[in-house]
Scaffold this motif. Structure first.
Motif, short mmCIF file in Angstrom:
data_model
loop_
_atom_site.label_atom_id
_atom_site.label_comp_id
_atom_site.label_asym_id
_atom_site.label_seq_id
_atom_site.Cartn_x
_atom_site.Cartn_y
_atom_site.Cartn_z
N ASN A 83 0.81 -1.22 0.00
CA ASN A 83 0.00 0.00 0.00
C ASN A 83 0.85 1.27 0.00
O ASN A 83 0.55 2.21 -0.75
CB ASN A 83 -0.97 -0.02 1.18
CG ASN A 83 -2.08 -1.04 0.99
OD1 ASN A 83 -2.44 -1.37 -0.14
ND2 ASN A 83 -2.60 -1.57 2.09
N LYS A 91 0.70 4.11 -3.04
CA LYS A 91 0.46 5.54 -2.80
C LYS A 91 1.59 6.39 -3.40
O LYS A 91 1.34 7.42 -4.03
CB LYS A 91 0.37 5.80 -1.29
CG LYS A 91 -0.89 5.26 -0.64
CD LYS A 91 -0.89 5.55 0.86
CE LYS A 91 -2.14 4.99 1.54
NZ LYS A 91 -2.13 5.22 3.00
N LYS A 103 -0.94 -5.13 -6.18
CA LYS A 103 -1.44 -3.85 -6.68
C LYS A 103 -0.50 -3.30 -7.75
O LYS A 103 0.72 -3.29 -7.57
CB LYS A 103 -1.59 -2.84 -5.54
CG LYS A 103 -2.71 -3.18 -4.58
CD LYS A 103 -2.97 -2.08 -3.57
CE LYS A 103 -4.17 -2.43 -2.70
NZ LYS A 103 -4.48 -1.37 -1.70
#
Length: 358
Positions: free
Chosen positions: A100, A104, A121
């Motif tokens: 994460n 970002k 991701k």
């Protein structure tokens, strides 16, 4: 044109050429973020060996920076942000918990190329990369299943994420293929690197009857504990043979350099594209190393034969029919899990008597 004007123009021209030339020769800056110390002799150590090998390959065209012992969470986001602000054109983040924060940062710095290890991701400037460590675990299971005298193997697990669950399953499947009576005991330590906890976990597993220790943690402490008690184990991520020469059966080594070289070269060439890259035994990003010469010949043969069959595709560990340990069919007959499906394995195979912690 007057002489002093001509000299000024000439000087500016030379300066412009020099600046362009100097800029062109500046090395590409590449940053790495490690969850453990580079001296863990496991996961972070091998990522750093890959960094050094990549830097050597490019002979001055690349300048690297690394930050070690970065906790997964807010600290990781600060470190990744600082590397991006410091002019790194490529940043590799090397642990699942960095996913994460990396995603970002990728949105905040669209001109920087990011690659994240073991996550899922992705973005235009964010790719993922992972090793098929389950292939090495399957080989480990075969060898351990043949070598055990108690029919009980011990597995030191880190965190309940797909990578770890896959590898636990693969270990059991490999062992079960050669030993129908095999049992697998699991201890969760909730850390990637903590020699004290790892040693305690190894001893707890041996107290439960395990005579071979397999680990997902990164220090050689479990092997050392096994050697002290006359048991055996398998090295994780790097060659751990010198830490426990009697206990060490072999190590499954992570060899990251080829991927780092390929990715950085692609960025240099302007050909890099976001992808979900999986490397394994066939690509030599995963390697079986330092097989103990004292092992029985039949086990040494089984190790090399199993490795060869995985490389050729004769053995594909997650191929159906396969049920979970609740009796539910998870893989249909004849189907082998795709990479996307492998990335979401959160169930134990039939035969493992345990529950996945929340």
């Amino acid at each position: 044109m007057k002489i002093n004007q001509w000299m000024t123009v000439a000087a500016l021209s030379v300066s412009a050429v020099f600046s362009t030339s100097t800029l062109a020769e500046d090395p590409m800056k590449v940053g790495f973020v490690y969850v453990g110390p580079v001296g863990d002799h496991g996961w972070s150590y091998e990522h750093d060996q890959g960094r050094l090998e990549m830097e050597k390959y490019f002979k001055g065209k690349v300048e690297t920076t690394f930050v070690e012992n970065v906790p997964e969470g807010a600290d990781a986001e600060r470190v990744i942000t600082q590397l991006a602000k410091s002019g790194n054109e490529v940043i590799f983040t090397t642990s699942f918990g960095f996913m994460n924060p990396t995603a970002k940062a990728a949105k905040r710095f669209p001109k920087v190329t990011f690659e994240h290890a073991t996550g899922y991701k992705m973005d235009k400037n964010l790719g993922t990369y992972v090793l098929r460590t389950y292939e090495g675990r399957y080989v480990s299971g075969v060898a351990a299943g043949m070598a055990t005298k108690t029919n009980t193997l011990g597995y030191i697990a880190t965190f309940p994420i797909p990578e770890v669950i896959r590898d636990i399953n693969a270990t059991y499947l490999g062992a079960k293929s050669v030993n129908p009576d095999i049992k697998l005991k699991i201890v969760w330590v909730n850390t990637w690197y903590d020699p004290g906890k790892e040693s305690d976990a190894a001893n707890a597993l041996m107290d439960q009857g395990a005579d071979i220790i397999i680990q997902h943690t990164d220090s050689p402490a479990p092997l050392i504990a096994a050697e002290k008690r006359g048991m055996m184990g398998i090295g994780q991520a790097s060659d751990m043979s010198h830490f426990a020469p009697k206990a060490h059966m072999f190590s499954v080594r992570d060899h990251w350099a080829p991927h780092y070289i390929k990715s950085v070269q692609a960025v240099m060439d302007g050909t890099w594209k976001s992808e979900d890259y999986w490397g394994g035994l066939k690509d030599e990003l995963l390697q079986i190393v330092s097989i103990n010469p004292s092992l029985p010949e039949e086990i040494k043969t089984a190790i090399s034969t199993t490795e060869a069959k995985i490389i050729s595709g004769e053995i594909v560990p997650f191929t159906g029919p396969m049920k979970d340990n609740q009796g539910k069919e998870m893989i249909a007959a004849g189907h082998s899990l795709t990479d996307q499906e492998l990335a979401s394995v959160m169930w134990y195979v039939e035969g493992i008597d345990a529950k996945i912690p929340n």
